[in-house]
Write a protein that holds these residues in place. Structure first.
Motif, PDB file in Angstrom:
ATOM      1  N   UNK A  83     -13.452 -56.260  16.769  1.00 24.49           N
ATOM      2  CA  UNK A  83     -14.107 -55.919  18.026  1.00 24.49           C
ATOM      3  C   UNK A  83     -13.073 -55.643  19.109  1.00 24.49           C
ATOM      4  N   UNK A  84     -13.289 -54.626  19.945  1.00 25.04           N
ATOM      5  CA  UNK A  84     -12.369 -54.368  21.057  1.00 25.04           C
ATOM      6  C   UNK A  84     -12.312 -55.560  22.005  1.00 25.04           C
ATOM      7  N   UNK A  85     -11.160 -55.752  22.591  1.00 21.90           N
ATOM      8  CA  UNK A  85     -11.005 -56.871  23.528  1.00 21.90           C
ATOM      9  C   UNK A  85     -11.867 -56.682  24.767  1.00 21.90           C
ATOM     10  N   UNK A  86     -12.056 -55.434  25.185  1.00 23.40           N
ATOM     11  CA  UNK A  86     -12.839 -55.144  26.393  1.00 23.40           C
ATOM     12  C   UNK A  86     -13.978 -54.210  26.020  1.00 23.40           C
ATOM     13  N   UNK A  87     -15.188 -54.682  26.245  1.00 18.44           N
ATOM     14  CA  UNK A  87     -16.394 -53.881  26.057  1.00 18.44           C
ATOM     15  C   UNK A  87     -17.323 -54.131  27.242  1.00 18.44           C
ATOM     16  N   UNK A  88     -18.025 -53.123  27.709  1.00 15.20           N
ATOM     17  CA  UNK A  88     -18.993 -53.371  28.782  1.00 15.20           C
ATOM     18  C   UNK A  88     -20.140 -54.230  28.268  1.00 15.20           C
ATOM     19  N   UNK A  89     -20.772 -54.994  29.124  1.00 20.47           N
ATOM     20  CA  UNK A  89     -21.920 -55.804  28.685  1.00 20.47           C
ATOM     21  C   UNK A  89     -23.073 -54.915  28.243  1.00 20.47           C
ATOM     22  N   UNK A  90     -23.878 -55.426  27.334  1.00 19.00           N
ATOM     23  CA  UNK A  90     -25.031 -54.683  26.827  1.00 19.00           C
ATOM     24  C   UNK A  90     -26.297 -55.471  27.104  1.00 19.00           C
ATOM     25  N   UNK A  91     -27.424 -54.773  27.052  1.00 19.15           N
ATOM     26  CA  UNK A  91     -28.734 -55.387  27.257  1.00 19.15           C
ATOM     27  C   UNK A  91     -29.316 -55.738  25.896  1.00 19.15           C
ATOM     28  N   UNK A  92     -29.525 -57.028  25.652  1.00 16.04           N
ATOM     29  CA  UNK A  92     -30.081 -57.461  24.362  1.00 16.04           C
ATOM     30  C   UNK A  92     -30.517 -58.910  24.473  1.00 16.04           C
ATOM     31  N   UNK A  93     -31.348 -59.302  23.533  1.00 17.63           N
ATOM     32  CA  UNK A  93     -31.718 -60.702  23.373  1.00 17.63           C
ATOM     33  C   UNK A  93     -30.674 -61.311  22.434  1.00 17.63           C
ATOM     34  N   UNK A  94     -29.823 -62.208  22.915  1.00 19.06           N
ATOM     35  CA  UNK A  94     -28.711 -62.684  22.077  1.00 19.06           C
ATOM     36  C   UNK A  94     -29.164 -63.343  20.788  1.00 19.06           C
ATOM     37  N   UNK A  95     -30.244 -64.148  20.860  1.00 17.93           N
ATOM     38  CA  UNK A  95     -30.707 -64.834  19.653  1.00 17.93           C
ATOM     39  C   UNK A  95     -31.210 -63.827  18.623  1.00 17.93           C
ATOM     40  N   UNK A  96     -32.043 -62.873  19.076  1.00 18.84           N
ATOM     41  CA  UNK A  96     -32.584 -61.879  18.139  1.00 18.84           C
ATOM     42  C   UNK A  96     -31.470 -60.971  17.604  1.00 18.84           C
ATOM     43  N   UNK A  97     -30.478 -60.660  18.444  1.00 17.33           N
ATOM     44  CA  UNK A  97     -29.373 -59.815  17.985  1.00 17.33           C
ATOM     45  C   UNK A  97     -28.546 -60.539  16.926  1.00 17.33           C
ATOM     46  N   UNK A  98     -28.333 -61.842  17.112  1.00 12.92           N
ATOM     47  CA  UNK A  98     -27.624 -62.617  16.081  1.00 12.92           C
ATOM     48  C   UNK A  98     -28.383 -62.575  14.762  1.00 12.92           C
ATOM     49  N   UNK A  99     -29.702 -62.758  14.841  1.00 12.82           N
ATOM     50  CA  UNK A  99     -30.518 -62.694  13.623  1.00 12.82           C
ATOM     51  C   UNK A  99     -30.426 -61.321  12.969  1.00 12.82           C
ATOM     52  N   UNK A 100     -30.402 -60.264  13.796  1.00 12.78           N
ATOM     53  CA  UNK A 100     -30.317 -58.903  13.252  1.00 12.78           C
ATOM     54  C   UNK A 100     -28.994 -58.700  12.519  1.00 12.78           C
ATOM     55  N   UNK A 101     -27.885 -59.137  13.126  1.00  8.99           N
ATOM     56  CA  UNK A 101     -26.580 -58.958  12.496  1.00  8.99           C
ATOM     57  C   UNK A 101     -26.492 -59.764  11.201  1.00  8.99           C
ATOM     58  N   UNK A 102     -27.035 -60.971  11.210  1.00 11.06           N
ATOM     59  CA  UNK A 102     -27.041 -61.778   9.986  1.00 11.06           C
ATOM     60  C   UNK A 102     -27.890 -61.112   8.898  1.00 11.06           C
ATOM     61  N   UNK A 103     -29.006 -60.523   9.286  1.00  4.67           N
ATOM     62  CA  UNK A 103     -29.827 -59.793   8.312  1.00  4.67           C
ATOM     63  C   UNK A 103     -29.048 -58.645   7.692  1.00  4.67           C
ATOM     64  N   UNK A 104     -28.303 -57.911   8.523  1.00  2.87           N
ATOM     65  CA  UNK A 104     -27.491 -56.814   7.991  1.00  2.87           C
ATOM     66  C   UNK A 104     -26.410 -57.341   7.054  1.00  2.87           C
ATOM     67  N   UNK A 105     -25.842 -58.518   7.388  1.00  2.96           N
ATOM     68  CA  UNK A 105     -24.851 -59.123   6.510  1.00  2.96           C
ATOM     69  C   UNK A 105     -25.438 -59.507   5.161  1.00  2.96           C
ATOM     70  N   UNK A 106     -26.648 -60.054   5.171  1.00  2.00           N
ATOM     71  CA  UNK A 106     -27.308 -60.422   3.908  1.00  2.00           C
ATOM     72  C   UNK A 106     -27.591 -59.174   3.075  1.00  2.00           C
ATOM     73  N   UNK A 107     -28.083 -58.112   3.715  1.00  2.31           N
ATOM     74  CA  UNK A 107     -28.342 -56.863   2.986  1.00  2.31           C
ATOM     75  C   UNK A 107     -27.057 -56.314   2.372  1.00  2.31           C
ATOM     76  N   UNK A 108     -25.955 -56.365   3.150  1.00  2.28           N
ATOM     77  CA  UNK A 108     -24.673 -55.876   2.642  1.00  2.28           C
ATOM     78  C   UNK A 108     -24.205 -56.716   1.455  1.00  2.28           C
ATOM     79  N   UNK A 109     -24.369 -58.027   1.540  1.00  2.00           N
ATOM     80  CA  UNK A 109     -23.976 -58.910   0.434  1.00  2.00           C
ATOM     81  C   UNK A 109     -24.742 -58.551  -0.838  1.00  2.00           C
ATOM     82  N   UNK A 110     -26.050 -58.324  -0.705  1.00  2.22           N
ATOM     83  CA  UNK A 110     -26.858 -58.004  -1.874  1.00  2.22           C
ATOM     84  C   UNK A 110     -26.498 -56.647  -2.468  1.00  2.22           C
ATOM     85  N   UNK A 111     -25.930 -55.742  -1.639  1.00  5.71           N
ATOM     86  CA  UNK A 111     -25.550 -54.422  -2.138  1.00  5.71           C
ATOM     87  C   UNK A 111     -24.172 -54.431  -2.791  1.00  5.71           C
ATOM     88  N   UNK A 112     -23.438 -55.562  -2.686  1.00  5.36           N
ATOM     89  CA  UNK A 112     -22.084 -55.657  -3.265  1.00  5.36           C
ATOM     90  C   UNK A 112     -22.055 -56.814  -4.258  1.00  5.36           C
TER      91      UNK A 112
END
Length: 570
Positions: A313-342
């Motif tokens: 991740x870049x050291x400097x990024x502008x803030x984004x609009x998101x629900x942090x809890x739901x975004x964490x769940x989304x990223x974890x879901x993508x990680x699980x999908x990636x694991x199952x594909x490898x």
């Protein structure tokens, strides 16, 4: 005109390889004219050669004929042989000369003259005639010379001869230009029509897909809302049984198992609401780099030792609009999908960059694109087309709900962003999440402390809900927290109770109710009782017109969630 089935594909293929345009039609017409002109010139060359050959033959015949008269000085016979050439109208002059150069016999026509003996020349081609001289030889002895002048057609007569053919060629050329231009226009119009048809078909397919997804969203959203109402009393009751330790050890294990199943059902409902874009979001400005960096270890443990996880991740990024809890769940879901594909291992890379909109379906502005890329098996076109459909999964039975990507897609749309998928068999998958850049400064969120123990007499709470079981469950939670509760089955009934009994310390109301909604009730109480706290309880995201400052609880929730919210209001 009919074309046999065997020839027609050949013509169509030839037409595709050599497309006719207006320019090519003009070029073909020009080539026809040039070819016709070339043929005419060649024909004239051949005619001149033939005329020259004819003149040589005539001269040889004349030389052979006058040889004897010249030898015997028979001028009359020589003149007869020369006059025999008058039958050919193309011969303008002919003459027989003695060895001393005097004229023995001859004739002229059309103003032609016989040259003097010293002017006799070899074969000469003039503008409109051919002049040939030849010796008269008999038994090896030269007796004199003969002279022949044969006229050639003038250029105007030649042009007249070619006028008819030229007109035909010109008409063919013009017809080629006209038909070629018309065909090119028709072909261009047909190409535009095919493109418009293709564009319209794509638009219709996109519309059908959008309508299908919208219909599925409405269905799943409605079902999820009803399940939230069902899960709220179930989870509240199981939570209470666990806290009080009711039952034997075996019964407590069964209660715990039921609570875990209820929690899994709650997560499933949240995914359904996320797909339907109706889940309540606590969207705010967040530091994406910090959030993703904090998930690095969790992603690594989720994916396992065979998969190398890289968070760059870049050291400097502008803030984004998101629900942090739901975004964490989304990223974890993508990680699980990636694991199952490898299945045999690979790498998972998470990167981010500032970018613009990724299509016309996104609003103008700046976005942060979060890429989650894996080196897995990838998706084919058919799988990619259905990747975000709810309950669609390529995993085996019991290995996935088919809601992972649909939940992430719905979350991004509800947050004002978008999701894009780039995948192909054998080269892995890249999931790109586009989140709008926020102009606000991310708030520093303090770590939650321990929830204060319930007070003996926290006050009086008004509970408003049209569902009896949900209302009773909320009332029980509040009573455990030290509140005396009054229940109302509708917002209208709640307004009547407040009008006669205004001494309430908090109002907890459902949002979607017949008649007056919970949001409208909160706004009315804000005007009439500005000091009275109102908490909205809902499993839906539709709270339009409700200020973001109004506290909310997402169904289903536990007593601790209610206690934490009420502690913040105190």
């Amino acid at each position: 005109m009919t074309v046999t089935p065997r020839i027609q594909p050949l013509l169509e293929g030839w037409g595709r390889r050599l497309p006719i345009t207006a320019r090519s039609a003009v070029l073909v017409a020009a080539l026809v004219l040039l070819a016709s002109l070339g043929l005419a010139l060649r024909n004239e060359q051949l005619a001149e050669q033939a005329k020259l050959e004819q003149a040589h033959v005539q001269v040889r015949i004349l030389a052979g004929s006058v040889a004897a008269p010249l030898a015997f000085e028979d001028t009359r016979a020589a003149q007869d042989y020369v006059d025999a050439l008058r039958a050919d109208p193309m011969i303008a002059a002919a003459g027989a000369y003695r060895l001393d150069g005097t004229l023995a016999a001859g004739f002229t026509r059309a103003g032609a003259v016989l040259p003097r003996p010293n002017r006799l020349a070899p074969t000469v081609i003039l503008d409109n005639s051919v002049v040939i001289t030849a010796p008269v030889v008999e038994a090896g002895t030269r007796l004199g010379s003969v002279y022949l002048r044969m006229t050639v057609e003038s250029w105007d007569r030649r042009a007249l001869r070619y006028l008819g053919i030229g007109l035909v060629v010109l008409m063919v050329s013009l017809l080629t230009v006209v038909l070629g231009t018309a065909y090119a226009s028709i072909a261009e119009a047909n190409a535009r029509l095919e493109q418009e048809i293709e564009t319209r078909q794509k638009a219709e397919e996109a519309l059908v897909q959008s309508q299908k997804m919208e219909a599925m969203g409405q269905l799943t959203g409605g079902v999820a809302h009803d399940f939230n109402n069902l899960l709220t009393p179930i989870m509240a009751s199981l939570d209470m049984l666990q806290r009080r330790g009711i039952g034997t050890e075996r019964e407590q294990r069964m209660i715990g198992a039921a609570a875990q199943s209820a929690e899994r059902a709650r997560v499933l409902v949240q995914r359904l609401l996320a797909f339907a874009r109706r889940q309540p979001l606590q969207a705010r400005a967040i530091e994406l780099s910090d959030l993703v960096a904090g998930l690095g270890d969790l992603l690594a443990s989720t994916c396992g030792p065979q998969i190398r996880v890289v968070v760059d991740m870049p050291a400097i990024l502008p803030p984004v609009v998101a629900d942090p809890h739901q975004l964490e769940m989304a990223i974890l879901n993508l990680g699980v999908n990636a694991r199952d594909a490898m299945e045999t291992g690979g790498s998972l890379r998470v990167t981010a960059a500032v970018t613009g909109p990724a299509g016309d379906d996104m609003a103008p502005g700046r976005y942060v694109r979060l890429d989650v890329a894996d080196t897995g098996s990838g998706m084919d076109a058919a799988t990619l087309a259905r990747a975000i459909e709810p309950f669609f999964s390529t995993k085996g039975i019991g290995k996935g709900t088919g809601l992972g990507l649909s939940m992430v897609h719905g979350l991004m749309l509800q947050s004002g962003g978008a999701m894009r998928i780039d995948s192909a068999p054998g080269r892995g998958t890249v999931i790109s999440l586009y989140m709008p850049v926020s102009d606000e400064t991310p708030a520093v969120v303090a770590k939650p402390g321990e929830i204060a123990p319930p007070a003996a007499n926290a006050g009086t709470a008004l509970v408003v809900d049209d569902e009896d079981l949900v209302r009773a469950s909320i009332a029980d939670m509040l009573q455990e927290l030290g509140y005396r509760t009054v229940e109302a089955t509708s917002a209208a009934a709640a307004l009547e109770i407040i009008a006669t009994q205004p001494a309430f310390d908090v109002v907890v109301t459902d949002h979607l109710m017949p008649g007056i909604s919970g949001a409208e009730l909160a706004l009315r109480l804000r005007d009439s009782h500005p000091q009275l706290p109102v908490v909205i309880v809902s499993g839906y995201a539709e709270t339009e017109g409700l200020p973001t400052s109004v506290p909310r609880l997402t169904k289903p929730f536990r007593r601790d969630d209610m206690a934490a919210l009420l502690a913040d209001l105190a």
